[in-house]
Design a protein around this motif. Structure first.
Motif, mmCIF file in Angstrom:
data_model
loop_
_atom_site.group_PDB
_atom_site.id
_atom_site.type_symbol
_atom_site.label_atom_id
_atom_site.label_comp_id
_atom_site.label_asym_id
_atom_site.label_seq_id
_atom_site.Cartn_x
_atom_site.Cartn_y
_atom_site.Cartn_z
ATOM 1 N N PRO A 148 44.030 33.612 42.163
ATOM 2 C CA PRO A 148 43.244 35.338 41.885
ATOM 3 C C PRO A 148 44.535 36.369 41.908
ATOM 4 O O PRO A 148 43.646 37.388 41.521
ATOM 5 C CB PRO A 148 41.999 34.657 43.019
ATOM 6 C CG PRO A 148 42.263 33.296 42.497
ATOM 7 C CD PRO A 148 43.682 32.681 42.186
ATOM 8 N N TRP A 149 44.826 36.183 43.636
ATOM 9 C CA TRP A 149 44.928 37.561 43.534
ATOM 10 C C TRP A 149 46.414 38.372 42.673
ATOM 11 O O TRP A 149 46.501 39.541 42.729
ATOM 12 C CB TRP A 149 45.510 38.031 45.190
ATOM 13 C CG TRP A 149 46.651 38.465 45.812
ATOM 14 C CD1 TRP A 149 47.995 38.747 45.562
ATOM 15 C CD2 TRP A 149 46.585 39.934 45.776
ATOM 16 N NE1 TRP A 149 48.069 39.924 46.148
ATOM 17 C CE2 TRP A 149 46.939 40.585 46.342
ATOM 18 C CE3 TRP A 149 44.495 40.450 46.807
ATOM 19 C CZ2 TRP A 149 46.881 41.911 47.148
ATOM 20 C CZ3 TRP A 149 44.729 41.398 47.065
ATOM 21 C CH2 TRP A 149 45.718 42.172 47.726
ATOM 22 N N ALA A 152 44.449 39.405 39.969
ATOM 23 C CA ALA A 152 43.713 40.320 40.101
ATOM 24 C C ALA A 152 44.884 41.764 40.328
ATOM 25 O O ALA A 152 45.093 43.189 39.207
ATOM 26 C CB ALA A 152 43.370 40.126 41.109
ATOM 27 N N HIS A 179 36.600 41.622 45.490
ATOM 28 C CA HIS A 179 36.183 40.336 46.095
ATOM 29 C C HIS A 179 35.089 39.620 45.171
ATOM 30 O O HIS A 179 34.893 38.741 44.951
ATOM 31 C CB HIS A 179 34.843 39.964 47.538
ATOM 32 C CG HIS A 179 35.923 40.069 48.826
ATOM 33 N ND1 HIS A 179 37.073 39.327 49.268
ATOM 34 C CD2 HIS A 179 36.169 40.804 49.684
ATOM 35 C CE1 HIS A 179 37.362 39.428 50.443
ATOM 36 N NE2 HIS A 179 37.085 40.649 50.590
ATOM 37 N N LEU A 182 37.819 39.062 42.268
ATOM 38 C CA LEU A 182 38.299 38.115 42.682
ATOM 39 C C LEU A 182 37.360 36.542 42.379
ATOM 40 O O LEU A 182 38.791 35.758 42.085
ATOM 41 C CB LEU A 182 38.778 37.471 43.932
ATOM 42 C CG LEU A 182 40.552 38.505 44.391
ATOM 43 C CD1 LEU A 182 40.643 39.129 46.115
ATOM 44 C CD2 LEU A 182 41.378 38.575 43.911
ATOM 45 N N TYR A 226 40.404 32.985 47.784
ATOM 46 C CA TYR A 226 40.401 32.154 46.493
ATOM 47 C C TYR A 226 41.819 30.889 45.822
ATOM 48 O O TYR A 226 41.028 31.223 44.768
ATOM 49 C CB TYR A 226 40.077 33.599 45.876
ATOM 50 C CG TYR A 226 39.193 33.960 46.196
ATOM 51 C CD1 TYR A 226 37.965 34.811 45.868
ATOM 52 C CD2 TYR A 226 39.211 35.528 47.097
ATOM 53 C CE1 TYR A 226 37.071 35.835 46.502
ATOM 54 C CE2 TYR A 226 38.652 36.347 47.449
ATOM 55 C CZ TYR A 226 37.151 36.309 47.744
ATOM 56 O OH TYR A 226 36.482 37.369 47.794
#
Length: 353
Positions: A148-149, A152, A179, A182, A226
């Motif tokens: 996810p990070w 993103a 958030h 994510l 995440y």
């Protein structure tokens, strides 16, 4: 013994079996250092066509398999491939890399994103099913996803970045919005991982390539929860499918990576393998961790680095790999030697004792 021979060697390592040598594959083993790939790229210049058209992606995935017989054959794809499934289009320009336009910068854009539409990824299913048929039990078929990070970061920056200023600005000034994004990404990625497993992926590697740019404090806030969300959802459906986590520049994060819930932590070359083993403990497998530039060295140098890594990792729960992807200018013959030496490691270690 018959039962053991029917299990791909790489899977035996993920199960913690004691082995004579570690299984071996390379990140980016399908790609630009191979003449066969460069020839095919001339015919199909669009990266997305190469990675999303079934027959081409299968051919590229199998090029290193035919040439070197690694113990793992990884799906040839891109980290951004799943983004259109939630409503984020992207393009890949050969000289510039990934482009997301418009980038994700507002709460309104995030709220418009929809749950993962897996119907868009029939090509992934076909590629993985074909790879399983082609390699049988001679190698494990690996799927892969972005974490996810990192996804993103691409979506918010709109392209590759050196300082990650846009996503970090959002993290530190509008954390609630980030958030939300994510969490949506984590749900989508988990669904995409499960789709790959259902299509035939026997192991899945999750790349959080850009999480190494976070401080430990921010990693615990914006990356780790995440990663855990993805792993938790995947393991609820497929508890026996091994998952690997890779982060570039992760020496300061190893213990935190182990908290993600994955089975194996892929270690880069900035930490000694023996130290990584101590820090991660006996219950986490390791992958890696040879410097990709070692492949510019002599055959003797490459062999010595392989043996040093294997000695330090031990004979259980280790997958031999580079600490990052093989570089495009590495001599193809040195890649061939790397695989040959890795597969003869038990004999070479016996001689050197």
């Amino acid at each position: 013994m018959t039962g053991l021979t029917q299990v791909p060697y790489l899977l035996r390592a993920t199960r913690g079996e004691t082995l004579d040598r570690p299984p071996v594959w390379m990140m980016r083993q399908a790609g630009r250092y191979m003449k066969a790939y460069r020839d095919l790229r001339e015919k199909y210049p669009s990266f997305r066509e190469r990675s999303e058209k079934v027959d081409i992606a299968v051919e590229i995935s199998l090029q290193p398999w035919r040439a070197f017989k690694p113990d793992g054959v990884i799906l040839f794809s891109d980290i951004l491939t799943p983004l259109p499934g939630i409503g984020i289009p992207f393009d890949i320009i050969e000289s510039r890399g990934p482009i997301i336009d418009p980038p994700i910068r507002t709460a309104e854009q995030i709220e418009k994103l929809h749950p993962m539409d897996l119907d868009k990824f029939g090509f992934i299913q076909e590629i993985l099913q074909t790879l399983r048929r082609e390699v049988g039990n001679e190698a494990a078929v690996l799927g892969f996803v972005g974490a996810p990070w990192t996804l993103a970061a691409y979506a918010i920056e709109g392209k590759s970045s050196k300082d990650y200023a846009v996503i970090k600005s959002m993290a530190f000034s509008e954390p609630t919005m980030l958030h939300r994004f994510l969490s949506k990404l984590a749900d989508a990625i988990a669904a995409y991982v499960c789709h790959q497993i259902e299509a035939g992926a026997q192991v899945v590697q999750m790349f959080d390539s850009w999480a190494g740019q976070l401080s430990p404090q921010d990693y615990e806030t914006f990356a780790l929860p995440y990663q855990q969300q993805v792993v938790r959802q995947v393991k609820a459906q497929y508890p026996d499918t091994p998952m690997i986590l890779y982060i570039s520049g992760s020496a300061g994060l190893l213990e935190r990576m182990a908290q993600s819930g994955v089975d194996i932590v892929s270690v880069d070359w900035t930490v000694d393998m023996a130290e990584a083993r101590r820090r991660l403990g006996p219950n986490i497998g390791v992958q890696g961790n040879i410097d990709p530039c070692a492949l510019y060295g002599s055959h003797g140098f490459i062999r010595d680095r392989i043996l040093d890594t294997i000695r330090k990792a031990g004979n259980r729960g280790h997958i031999l790999n580079l600490g990052h992807g093989v570089l495009p200018t590495v001599p193809e013959d040195n890649v061939r030697f790397f695989f040959e030496a890795a597969k003869q490691a038990d004999q070479l270690l016996a001689v050197s004792r």
